[in-house]
Design an enzyme around this catalytic site. Structure first.
Site, mmCIF file in Angstrom:
data_model
loop_
_atom_site.group_PDB
_atom_site.id
_atom_site.type_symbol
_atom_site.label_atom_id
_atom_site.label_comp_id
_atom_site.label_asym_id
_atom_site.label_seq_id
_atom_site.Cartn_x
_atom_site.Cartn_y
_atom_site.Cartn_z
ATOM 1 N N ASP A 1 46.591 35.097 19.064
ATOM 2 C CA ASP A 1 47.764 35.892 19.442
ATOM 3 C C ASP A 1 48.747 35.028 20.250
ATOM 4 O OD1 ASP A 1 49.177 38.518 20.213
ATOM 5 O OD2 ASP A 1 48.582 37.727 22.170
ATOM 6 N N LYS B 1 52.640 33.579 19.219
ATOM 7 C CA LYS B 1 53.822 33.736 20.073
ATOM 8 C C LYS B 1 54.481 32.387 20.332
ATOM 9 C CE LYS B 1 52.179 38.013 22.166
ATOM 10 N NZ LYS B 1 51.282 38.608 23.170
#
Lengths: 362, 362
Positions: free
Chosen positions: A220, A224
């Site tokens: 994750d 980003k």
């Protein structure tokens, strides 16, 4: 100006978006014309009244449509408003891969879904080309990083007003923030907590994915970082081909990748508690704490997601709490960093990020 | 879309704005058609090329025009572009009082000038009415609070997406931030510095107004609080009639209000060093630091600017440095505050705040 809105995805974030769309500030400019869950779509050019009469309204009243059929229907009513936008609040790669087609149909996209912007360079390039060909079509994605925090817009403002970004550094995962804020606080905890206990508590509180492996593997954060790196004009070399190519240290112990059940995962994580405790203790003995951070270092050409140590007096140690994100922009203009901090996960704040994009179009 | 830009004010911020207007990201959308200093205006509907050939270009090539004449000229060419904006980078109350007329002429305003938004309730109401009458005209003022930091846009996004702001608290003055970060650091300074020495250093560095009285009297913070309070739907009672009506503790010693010369002001400030030292010592003995903060507390109905004490572990103590601003939004949605921090003064970052508004219109 009137904006026709199609929402795809009726989960927690989708529901929060519906709630905010019903507010007078947004309702006076926006008309919800289409609402899709993973199977069915309720399409109504005259507008779908909010709030919905029942939670299963789409399921009971909608028809089975492919995404491409929804896009065709939207295209057919495009001329009825100044702008037509599709909000992708799914976590679906199928929807993400359709972005070029959706944009080509003259439909703007707003999304908290990281997949389209953090996957292959080929998909990203096709999206950029489509956007360049038609300046009236936009892809806005404030909520992909930091949820409702103004991270993407601030980075864009810095770049577009001619600042040079030297380094972006931060705690980008609300889940890993919660875990390390509790596992490795600035003052030595007594007795020292067990890593797997804290992960278990985070799971109970709904802060982790159903299987915490998906949080602990760092993907994750890597996604980003890929999104941020791609927004920079001087992208760190090499340009990430997608989040998989960002060097990422996984915290998920070897052998646990294949465990499918989240509860079993947490139970077996306890076998590695001593390793995490040894890292924590090492840091503590040097007056430091552990934090899982992401870095985009333009000057050094580094993009990476990893577990690092910080002095117990560093803002990443002292001022973080809960599941806060914190992101620091080091730029030429800001010799001391520009810092943004706050809840980086949760349905309401994620919906706010999407709606702030919608307000830009209004 | 093309935007015709008129810039009023060619000081430090105005010059930085000209520099950023020349960047390709902005130049491709914006045409500088008018440039004014306090006496003269260079008006050129075909566009004023950037960079300017010489620093005294406006003075040598411009003509003497009243602001109302500039506005008339802008009005006459308004139809040549999709939008015409006037950037007020003066600190002039005359310009501020003309906002209703400028807006009524169909010209949007971008500004770092706090005066129009923080003075009388009558002027503010006239501006609001004018804006309501013509939704195509905008007044954007990101740089009035926190310079380039995304404070105003974040507050607007919170409000417009339905969050309830409970309290806004922060260090809003870069000057007072510098002074107290150095005068009252988290660890006891040895030997303790003299307050007037630090003010003198801040003055040398160009962080204060020519006469530091204008910083120490708190009026700058009070104006910023007035602006924020007026953006809230549930304005704390009573709605400030202007910054003067915000309760403000002045740090400027009695009897020094009348001293006109800045250097003499600092010399005479030394007579009060013992009072500041006594406050600092009291705080230090309780493990606290002094910070000049502003608060808009919606729940308690309080708006005030004052010198307060904070624990030495508080973010206002530990993470502030240089002349940083820090602003914390406590809201219903963000149970832990949303915090934005960074340089809150300086020409380049102030210009960035103005340009981020311009980018919103592009």
């Amino acid at each position: 100006m009137t904006i026709q809105v199609a929402l795809v995805g009726t989960g927690l974030v989708g529901s929060a978006i519906l709630g905010q769309l019903a507010l007078p500030t947004l309702a006076k400019h926006c008309l919800l014309v289409s609402l899709s869950n993973s199977k069915r779509t309720l399409f109504s050019p005259g507008g779908i009244p909010l709030p919905l009469p029942s939670p299963d309204h789409v399921q009971s009243q909608g028809e089975e449509l492919l995404l491409s059929q929804v896009v065709d229907k939207l295209k057919s009513i495009k001329d009825k408003a100044e702008k037509t936008v599709l909000i992708d609040s799914t976590a679906s790669s199928t929807v993400a891969e359709s972005y070029p087609d959706i944009l080509q149909a003259g439909i703007s996209i707003l999304t908290p879904n990281k997949l389209a912007l953090s996957s292959s360079a080929a998909l990203f390039a096709r999206i950029q080309e489509t956007l360049a060909a038609d300046p009236s079509v936009r892809l806005l994605h404030e909520a992909t990083v930091g949820a409702g925090l103004p991270i993407i817009s601030t980075l864009n403002d810095l770049v577009r007003t001619g600042d040079k970004v030297k380094r972006i550094e931060g705690v980008f995962s609300g889940t890993l923030s919660y875990i390390f804020n509790h596992f490795s606080p600035p003052s030595a905890p007594s007795p020292p907590p067990k890593f797997s206990d804290i992960v278990a508590r985070a799971k109970e509180l709904g802060y982790t994915e159903p299987n915490p492996h998906a949080d602990l593997n760092g993907s994750d954060v890597a996604r980003k970082l890929t999104i941020l790196a791609r927004l920079l004009p001087e992208t760190p070399i090499p340009l990430p081909e997608g989040y998989q190519s960002v060097p990422t240290s996984s915290l998920s112990p070897e052998g646990l990748e294949e465990v499918e059940d989240g509860d079993e995962y947490v139970r077996r994580l306890a076998d590695s508690d001593y390793e995490f405790e040894s890292l924590r203790r090492q840091a503590q003995d040097m007056g430091q704490v552990l934090r899982y951070v992401g870095v985009v270092d333009v000057e050094k050409g580094i993009v990476k997601a990893s577990l690092e140590t910080y002095p117990a007096t560093h803002p990443f140690a002292t001022s973080l709490g809960g599941s806060d994100n914190i992101i620091a922009f080091h730029t030429e203009r800001y010799n001391r960093p520009l810092i943004i901090q706050g809840a980086g996960a949760g349905a309401a704040v994620t919906a706010m990020g999407v709606m702030s994009d919608l307000l830009k179009l209004v």
